[in-house]
Scaffold this motif. Structure first.
Motif, PDB file in Angstrom:
ATOM      1  N   ARG A   1       0.831  -1.203   0.000  1.00 13.98           N
ATOM      2  CA  ARG A   1       0.000   0.000   0.000  1.00 13.98           C
ATOM      3  C   ARG A   1       0.873   1.264   0.000  1.00 13.98           C
ATOM      4  N   ASP A   2       1.930   1.250   0.787  1.00 14.68           N
ATOM      5  CA  ASP A   2       2.846   2.390   0.789  1.00 14.68           C
ATOM      6  C   ASP A   2       3.432   2.594  -0.610  1.00 14.68           C
ATOM      7  N   ALA A   3       3.850   1.492  -1.242  1.00 16.78           N
ATOM      8  CA  ALA A   3       4.449   1.583  -2.573  1.00 16.78           C
ATOM      9  C   ALA A   3       3.431   2.050  -3.603  1.00 16.78           C
ATOM     10  N   ALA A   4       2.190   1.592  -3.474  1.00 13.95           N
ATOM     11  CA  ALA A   4       1.150   2.002  -4.422  1.00 13.95           C
ATOM     12  C   ALA A   4       0.879   3.495  -4.316  1.00 13.95           C
ATOM     13  N   PHE A   5       0.865   4.019  -3.094  1.00 14.91           N
ATOM     14  CA  PHE A   5       0.638   5.445  -2.913  1.00 14.91           C
ATOM     15  C   PHE A   5       1.798   6.257  -3.475  1.00 14.91           C
ATOM     16  N   ARG A   6       2.988   5.801  -3.208  1.00 11.64           N
ATOM     17  CA  ARG A   6       4.174   6.508  -3.698  1.00 11.64           C
ATOM     18  C   ARG A   6       4.170   6.546  -5.235  1.00 11.64           C
ATOM     19  N   ALA A   7       3.734   5.448  -5.857  1.00 17.54           N
ATOM     20  CA  ALA A   7       3.752   5.355  -7.316  1.00 17.54           C
ATOM     21  C   ALA A   7       2.769   6.315  -7.977  1.00 17.54           C
ATOM     22  N   LEU A   8       1.776   6.799  -7.224  1.00 13.70           N
ATOM     23  CA  LEU A   8       0.821   7.751  -7.792  1.00 13.70           C
ATOM     24  C   LEU A   8       1.442   9.118  -8.025  1.00 13.70           C
ATOM     25  N   HIS A   9       2.567   9.393  -7.407  1.00 12.52           N
ATOM     26  CA  HIS A   9       3.205  10.704  -7.485  1.00 12.52           C
ATOM     27  C   HIS A   9       4.175  10.737  -8.667  1.00 12.52           C
ATOM     28  N   ARG A  10       3.639  11.111  -9.826  1.00 13.35           N
ATOM     29  CA  ARG A  10       4.416  11.118 -11.062  1.00 13.35           C
ATOM     30  C   ARG A  10       4.508  12.561 -11.570  1.00 13.35           C
ATOM     31  N   PRO A  11       5.632  13.205 -11.386  1.00 11.89           N
ATOM     32  CA  PRO A  11       5.772  14.572 -11.901  1.00 11.89           C
ATOM     33  C   PRO A  11       5.413  14.627 -13.384  1.00 11.89           C
ATOM     34  N   GLY A  12       4.525  15.561 -13.720  1.00  9.97           N
ATOM     35  CA  GLY A  12       4.038  15.677 -15.085  1.00  9.97           C
ATOM     36  C   GLY A  12       2.709  14.992 -15.303  1.00  9.97           C
ATOM     37  N   ARG A  13       2.359  14.044 -14.434  1.00 10.54           N
ATOM     38  CA  ARG A  13       1.067  13.342 -14.512  1.00 10.54           C
ATOM     39  C   ARG A  13       0.440  13.348 -13.119  1.00 10.54           C
ATOM     40  N   PRO A  14       0.016  14.504 -12.655  1.00 13.99           N
ATOM     41  CA  PRO A  14      -0.384  14.634 -11.247  1.00 13.99           C
ATOM     42  C   PRO A  14      -1.618  13.824 -10.890  1.00 13.99           C
ATOM     43  N   VAL A  15      -1.567  13.220  -9.718  1.00  8.90           N
ATOM     44  CA  VAL A  15      -2.742  12.551  -9.168  1.00  8.90           C
ATOM     45  C   VAL A  15      -3.618  13.602  -8.488  1.00  8.90           C
ATOM     46  N   LEU A  16      -4.920  13.495  -8.701  1.00 12.76           N
ATOM     47  CA  LEU A  16      -5.854  14.344  -7.971  1.00 12.76           C
ATOM     48  C   LEU A  16      -6.148  13.685  -6.636  1.00 12.76           C
ATOM     49  N   LEU A  17      -5.878  14.404  -5.559  1.00  6.91           N
ATOM     50  CA  LEU A  17      -6.131  13.893  -4.218  1.00  6.91           C
ATOM     51  C   LEU A  17      -7.292  14.676  -3.622  1.00  6.91           C
ATOM     52  N   PRO A  18      -8.521  14.156  -3.716  1.00  8.18           N
ATOM     53  CA  PRO A  18      -9.646  14.849  -3.088  1.00  8.18           C
ATOM     54  C   PRO A  18      -9.604  14.651  -1.583  1.00  8.18           C
ATOM     55  N   ASN A  19     -10.128  15.616  -0.855  1.00 10.59           N
ATOM     56  CA  ASN A  19     -10.012  15.594   0.600  1.00 10.59           C
ATOM     57  C   ASN A  19     -11.368  15.401   1.262  1.00 10.59           C
ATOM     58  N   ALA A  20     -11.440  14.402   2.132  1.00 12.68           N
ATOM     59  CA  ALA A  20     -12.667  14.017   2.822  1.00 12.68           C
ATOM     60  C   ALA A  20     -12.628  14.485   4.268  1.00 12.68           C
ATOM     61  N   TRP A  21     -13.788  14.454   4.913  1.00 14.71           N
ATOM     62  CA  TRP A  21     -13.865  14.921   6.310  1.00 14.71           C
ATOM     63  C   TRP A  21     -14.632  13.962   7.212  1.00 14.71           C
ATOM     64  N   ASP A  22     -15.250  12.933   6.640  1.00  7.52           N
ATOM     65  CA  ASP A  22     -15.964  11.936   7.450  1.00  7.52           C
ATOM     66  C   ASP A  22     -16.065  10.658   6.635  1.00  7.52           C
ATOM     67  N   HIS A  23     -16.731   9.648   7.206  1.00  7.36           N
ATOM     68  CA  HIS A  23     -16.820   8.369   6.497  1.00  7.36           C
ATOM     69  C   HIS A  23     -17.596   8.505   5.205  1.00  7.36           C
ATOM     70  N   ALA A  24     -18.706   9.221   5.224  1.00  7.58           N
ATOM     71  CA  ALA A  24     -19.538   9.326   4.026  1.00  7.58           C
ATOM     72  C   ALA A  24     -18.788   9.973   2.873  1.00  7.58           C
ATOM     73  N   SER A  25     -18.109  11.082   3.143  1.00  7.26           N
ATOM     74  CA  SER A  25     -17.384  11.754   2.065  1.00  7.26           C
ATOM     75  C   SER A  25     -16.246  10.885   1.539  1.00  7.26           C
TER      76      SER A  25
END
Length: 261
Positions: free
Chosen positions: A4-28
């Motif tokens: 899981r750590d490696a999968a998250f790290r792999a999302l960070h590709r300069p030039g191909r940005p990952v969109l990280l939406p931000n949640a505040w509770d379980h439903a969101s």
């Protein structure tokens, strides 16, 4: 490093940005996971406001742990905004983040802004970063500077100085909320770590930010504030006896399904 750590790290590709939406509770969080986002962050404002507490005041350590427990079974990679780590003792910050990691969290945002509107000494934030990386080496530490957010003098020079300090301490990414568009390309080239910026309505989109070398784009508190705005707009429309011009709301059954019921 876990898968899981490696999968998250792999999302960070300069030039191909990952969109990280931000949640505040379980439903969101569950809704964003259901919409296909591979990773989500938490919004410190949303978590704090939902609990009736101020943001950025070091008051939500317990709320973050409780939320991580509730989200641990969702099919999504989770990174948590821990403000300044809820302590100025690097060892205490590391212990706290280790608790989050034990709940399946793969990353944290660790910021240098203080409640009094000043920046913490870079040596202190760097010490926190180093302590966290020693305690949980695989976890992605996104070091955030509030040089622009707090309007300090010469914010670009300050940000680059702090980027170097945090990188040398082991930070995996660098987050610069409120950085002007015309500095983003320079920052991406100079900081030496995947660059994270905050989405700005009306600002450059993912593709344009990618061309500047950005690796991650966060929505911050925007989704939470938009949800509040939509609720107020709809309540006002009902009170006034008029139709509200809003997207269709998710059905009761769909929301109920987010809990696995």
């Amino acid at each position: 490093m876990s898968e899981r750590d490696a999968a998250f790290r792999a999302l960070h590709r300069p030039g191909r940005p990952v969109l990280l939406p931000n949640a505040w509770d379980h439903a969101s969080a569950a809704a964003l996971a259901a919409a296909g986002h591979p990773a989500i962050g938490t919004t410190s404002l949303g978590v704090a406001a939902a609990g009736g507490k101020p943001d950025g005041a070091g008051a939500t350590g317990g709320e973050n742990l409780d939320l991580a427990r509730r989200l641990r079974d969702l099919p999504v990679l989770l990174t948590v905004d821990v403000e300044g780590g809820f302590s100025d003792d690097p060892a205490a910050v590391a212990d706290y983040v280790a608790e989050l990691a034990a709940l399946g969290v793969v990353g944290v945002n660790l910021e240098d802004g203080r409640p009094d509107g000043t920046l913490a000494p870079p040596e202190l934030t760097a010490a926190k970063v180093a302590a966290v990386k020693t305690a949980v080496p695989g976890l992605f530490v996104n070091a955030r500077t509030d040089a622009w957010w707090l309007g300090v003098p010469e914010p670009l020079d300050e940000a680059l100085h702090r980027a170097r300090a945090y990188r040398e301490a082991g930070a995996d990414g660098f987050f610069v909320p409120a950085a002007p568009d015309d500095t983003v390309g320079l920052l991406a080239a100079e900081v030496g770590r995947p660059l994270n910026v905050l989405h700005r309505p009306g600002g450059p989109g993912l593709a344009a930010l990618g061309r500047l070398g950005v690796a991650r784009v966060s929505t911050g508190s925007l989704l939470f504030r938009a949800a509040l705005g939509a609720a107020l707009h709809l309540a006002d429309a009902v009170r006034a006896g008029r139709d509200a011009d809003l997207p269709a709301a998710p059905s009761y059954g769909w929301v109920q399904g987010l809990t696995g019921s």
